[in-house]
Design an enzyme around this catalytic site. Sequence first.
Site, PDB file in Angstrom:
ATOM      1  N   MET A 259       0.605  -1.199   0.001  1.00  0.00           N
ATOM      2  CA  MET A 259       0.007   0.025   0.124  1.00  0.00           C
ATOM      3  C   MET A 259       0.959   1.294  -0.037  1.00  0.00           C
ATOM      4  O   MET A 259       1.838   1.222   0.715  1.00  0.00           O
ATOM      5  CB  MET A 259      -0.855   0.145   1.394  1.00  0.00           C
ATOM      6  CG  MET A 259      -1.845  -1.025   1.271  1.00  0.00           C
ATOM      7  SD  MET A 259      -3.491  -0.817   0.945  1.00  0.00           S
ATOM      8  CE  MET A 259      -4.424  -2.049   1.374  1.00  0.00           C
TER       9      MET A 259
ATOM     10  N   ASP B 221       1.079   4.797   1.235  1.00  0.00           N
ATOM     11  CA  ASP B 221       0.562   5.501   2.518  1.00  0.00           C
ATOM     12  C   ASP B 221       0.687   7.136   1.849  1.00  0.00           C
ATOM     13  O   ASP B 221       1.708   7.631   1.460  1.00  0.00           O
ATOM     14  CB  ASP B 221       1.355   5.619   3.608  1.00  0.00           C
ATOM     15  CG  ASP B 221       1.062   4.169   4.237  1.00  0.00           C
ATOM     16  OD1 ASP B 221       0.053   3.619   3.946  1.00  0.00           O
ATOM     17  OD2 ASP B 221       1.964   4.058   5.132  1.00  0.00           O
TER      18      ASP B 221
ATOM     19  N   LYS C 177       0.704  -4.430   5.138  1.00  0.00           N
ATOM     20  CA  LYS C 177       0.974  -5.517   6.200  1.00  0.00           C
ATOM     21  C   LYS C 177       1.967  -6.610   5.504  1.00  0.00           C
ATOM     22  O   LYS C 177       3.219  -6.743   6.056  1.00  0.00           O
ATOM     23  CB  LYS C 177       0.161  -6.009   6.554  1.00  0.00           C
ATOM     24  CG  LYS C 177      -0.905  -4.957   7.551  1.00  0.00           C
ATOM     25  CD  LYS C 177      -2.103  -5.693   8.174  1.00  0.00           C
ATOM     26  CE  LYS C 177      -2.954  -4.900   8.832  1.00  0.00           C
ATOM     27  NZ  LYS C 177      -2.334  -4.463   9.995  1.00  0.00           N
TER      28      LYS C 177
ATOM     29  N   ASN D 165      -2.863  -9.480  17.143  1.00  0.00           N
ATOM     30  CA  ASN D 165      -2.863  -8.294  18.344  1.00  0.00           C
ATOM     31  C   ASN D 165      -4.138  -8.556  19.187  1.00  0.00           C
ATOM     32  O   ASN D 165      -4.942  -9.234  18.750  1.00  0.00           O
ATOM     33  CB  ASN D 165      -2.657  -7.208  17.815  1.00  0.00           C
ATOM     34  CG  ASN D 165      -3.713  -6.416  16.962  1.00  0.00           C
ATOM     35  OD1 ASN D 165      -4.862  -6.851  16.968  1.00  0.00           O
ATOM     36  ND2 ASN D 165      -3.438  -5.470  16.276  1.00  0.00           N
TER      37      ASN D 165
ATOM     38  N   ALA E  76       2.833  -2.576  24.570  1.00  0.00           N
ATOM     39  CA  ALA E  76       3.916  -2.145  25.587  1.00  0.00           C
ATOM     40  C   ALA E  76       4.025  -3.307  26.462  1.00  0.00           C
ATOM     41  O   ALA E  76       5.004  -3.753  27.263  1.00  0.00           O
ATOM     42  CB  ALA E  76       3.656  -0.979  26.093  1.00  0.00           C
TER      43      ALA E  76
ATOM     44  N   ASP F 150       3.742  -5.340  12.611  1.00  0.00           N
ATOM     45  CA  ASP F 150       4.331  -6.071  11.444  1.00  0.00           C
ATOM     46  C   ASP F 150       5.864  -5.962  11.695  1.00  0.00           C
ATOM     47  O   ASP F 150       6.526  -7.242  10.966  1.00  0.00           O
ATOM     48  CB  ASP F 150       4.266  -5.170  10.310  1.00  0.00           C
ATOM     49  CG  ASP F 150       2.686  -4.928   9.860  1.00  0.00           C
ATOM     50  OD1 ASP F 150       1.979  -5.919  10.252  1.00  0.00           O
ATOM     51  OD2 ASP F 150       2.211  -3.997   9.067  1.00  0.00           O
TER      52      ASP F 150
ATOM     53  N   ASN G  86       9.999  -9.269  20.461  1.00  0.00           N
ATOM     54  CA  ASN G  86       9.434  -8.302  21.069  1.00  0.00           C
ATOM     55  C   ASN G  86      10.600  -7.089  21.075  1.00  0.00           C
ATOM     56  O   ASN G  86      10.520  -5.951  20.927  1.00  0.00           O
ATOM     57  CB  ASN G  86       9.473  -8.577  22.617  1.00  0.00           C
ATOM     58  CG  ASN G  86       8.261  -9.316  23.009  1.00  0.00           C
ATOM     59  OD1 ASN G  86       7.267  -8.945  22.378  1.00  0.00           O
ATOM     60  ND2 ASN G  86       8.416  -9.827  24.085  1.00  0.00           N
TER      61      ASN G  86
ATOM     62  N   SER H  59      11.514  -0.740  16.794  1.00  0.00           N
ATOM     63  CA  SER H  59      10.685  -0.054  15.572  1.00  0.00           C
ATOM     64  C   SER H  59       9.738   1.108  16.300  1.00  0.00           C
ATOM     65  O   SER H  59       9.658   2.167  15.619  1.00  0.00           O
ATOM     66  CB  SER H  59       9.923  -1.035  14.981  1.00  0.00           C
ATOM     67  OG  SER H  59       8.675  -1.283  15.735  1.00  0.00           O
TER      68      SER H  59
HETATM   69  P1  ADP Z   1       0.102  -3.930  16.631  1.00  0.00           P
HETATM   70  O1  ADP Z   1       1.100  -2.814  15.759  1.00  0.00           O
HETATM   71  O2  ADP Z   1      -0.536  -4.868  15.513  1.00  0.00           O
HETATM   72  O3  ADP Z   1      -1.140  -3.096  17.218  1.00  0.00           O
HETATM   73  P2  ADP Z   1       1.095  -4.331  19.171  1.00  0.00           P
HETATM   74  O4  ADP Z   1       0.544  -3.048  19.394  1.00  0.00           O
HETATM   75  O5  ADP Z   1       0.718  -5.503  19.826  1.00  0.00           O
HETATM   76  O6  ADP Z   1       0.816  -4.609  17.628  1.00  0.00           O
HETATM   77  O7  ADP Z   1       2.707  -4.435  19.095  1.00  0.00           O
HETATM   78  C1  ADP Z   1       3.384  -5.462  18.462  1.00  0.00           C
HETATM   79  C2  ADP Z   1       4.751  -5.741  19.376  1.00  0.00           C
HETATM   80  O8  ADP Z   1       5.371  -4.539  19.267  1.00  0.00           O
HETATM   81  C3  ADP Z   1       4.542  -5.935  20.729  1.00  0.00           C
HETATM   82  O9  ADP Z   1       4.449  -7.223  20.940  1.00  0.00           O
HETATM   83  C4  ADP Z   1       5.737  -5.267  21.384  1.00  0.00           C
HETATM   84  O10 ADP Z   1       6.693  -6.310  21.472  1.00  0.00           O
HETATM   85  C5  ADP Z   1       5.977  -4.107  20.356  1.00  0.00           C
HETATM   86  N1  ADP Z   1       5.639  -3.101  20.963  1.00  0.00           N
HETATM   87  C6  ADP Z   1       4.324  -2.213  20.637  1.00  0.00           C
HETATM   88  N2  ADP Z   1       4.198  -1.140  21.237  1.00  0.00           N
HETATM   89  C7  ADP Z   1       5.289  -0.948  22.266  1.00  0.00           C
HETATM   90  C8  ADP Z   1       5.689  -0.156  23.168  1.00  0.00           C
HETATM   91  N3  ADP Z   1       5.066   1.011  23.585  1.00  0.00           N
HETATM   92  N4  ADP Z   1       6.758  -0.391  23.878  1.00  0.00           N
HETATM   93  C9  ADP Z   1       7.629  -1.508  23.738  1.00  0.00           C
HETATM   94  N5  ADP Z   1       7.316  -2.419  22.659  1.00  0.00           N
HETATM   95  C10 ADP Z   1       6.231  -2.188  21.987  1.00  0.00           C
END
Ligand code: ADP
Length: 306
Positions: free
Chosen positions: A9, A11, A38, A183, A222, A253, A279, A285
């Site tokens: 995609m 953006d 994705k 998620n 988090a 992703d 993680n 990222s």
């Molecule tokens: P999505 O982006 O699909 O909503 P999540 O929010 O569950 O997925 O985030 C995916 C992964 O990214 C988490 O399992 C974690 O490892 C990492 N992550 C996301 N947000 C945070 C954060 N605020 N601090 C640390 N790691 C994070």
Amino acid sequence: AVVVVGSCMTDLVSLAHRLPKTGETIHGHKFFIGFGGKGANQCVQAARLGAKTSLVCKVGKDSFGNNYIENLKQNDISTEFAYQTKDAATGTASIIVNNEGQNIIVIVAGANLLLNTEDLRGAVSVISRARVMLCQLEISPATSLGALAMARSSGVKTLFNPAPAIADLDPQFYTLSDVFCCNESEAEILTGLTVGSPADAGKAALMLMGRGCQVVIVTLGAGGCVMLSQTEPTPKHIPTETVKAVDTTGAGDSFVGALAFYLAYYPHLSLEEMLKRSNFIAAVSVQAAGTQSSYPYRKDLPIHLF
Ligand code: ADP
């Protein structure tokens, strides 16, 4: 190798002090184009960790499509099966973000929805020889299911990310998934449960595993993630690093792409260890702005991850 069958995609992001009302035209103060989707995001993260990758996808025969293929090449992703079609435009996400960080988004999947099972048959050589095949739901569900079936029949490990989630997912998605990774909000849609804690995520994972997957992972932002497997059928919480989050777009992703990398290249690691490392990478990222632009490269990561 890791083969991803999924979406691309473009953006189109405009920053404005507020969101416009119906019929209104306002001035924004910044515009930029980003690479998303994705499928491509996950493939880019796996490639940046050092995986040999191939993306099976479809974009338009248009400038966005040409630029996207160039972006994949720059990330060392094989584009042999990045198809281009005249019948639809490259997928786009038109995004307006206000000063509070709130947004409105219109996604037009376009060419992504034209990726079909015939295209998969064209790519059978690369899919059947992969170590891991990864797909999501931003393309036609029938194509994702076909990709899972093709990989399974060749003994290729399947990693499925049911995103964006659909409530009445075909039951075969579960039985064809070696690893099923979603998620919190996707887990809620798929199970009807409320998922706000590791304990809730464990319950959702148990329900999803009952539908036939070998391994279920629910990510918790988090909060890290929760894992469950046929061999270790008690949910286990794997916390992540505490970091200062700048932009969490695309964190999921990054996590899934990293997991694909470990499943393919470090299959001897325990699942728990793979998830600790995924993680860590996803937590890196979230500390930079953008989606693919925030994904780390192997050379910038600590050696203990490899
Ligand atoms: P999505 O982006 O699909 O909503 P999540 O929010 O569950 O997925 O985030 C995916 C992964 O990214 C988490 O399992 C974690 O490892 C990492 N992550 C996301 N947000 C945070 C954060 N605020 N601090 C640390 N790691 C994070």
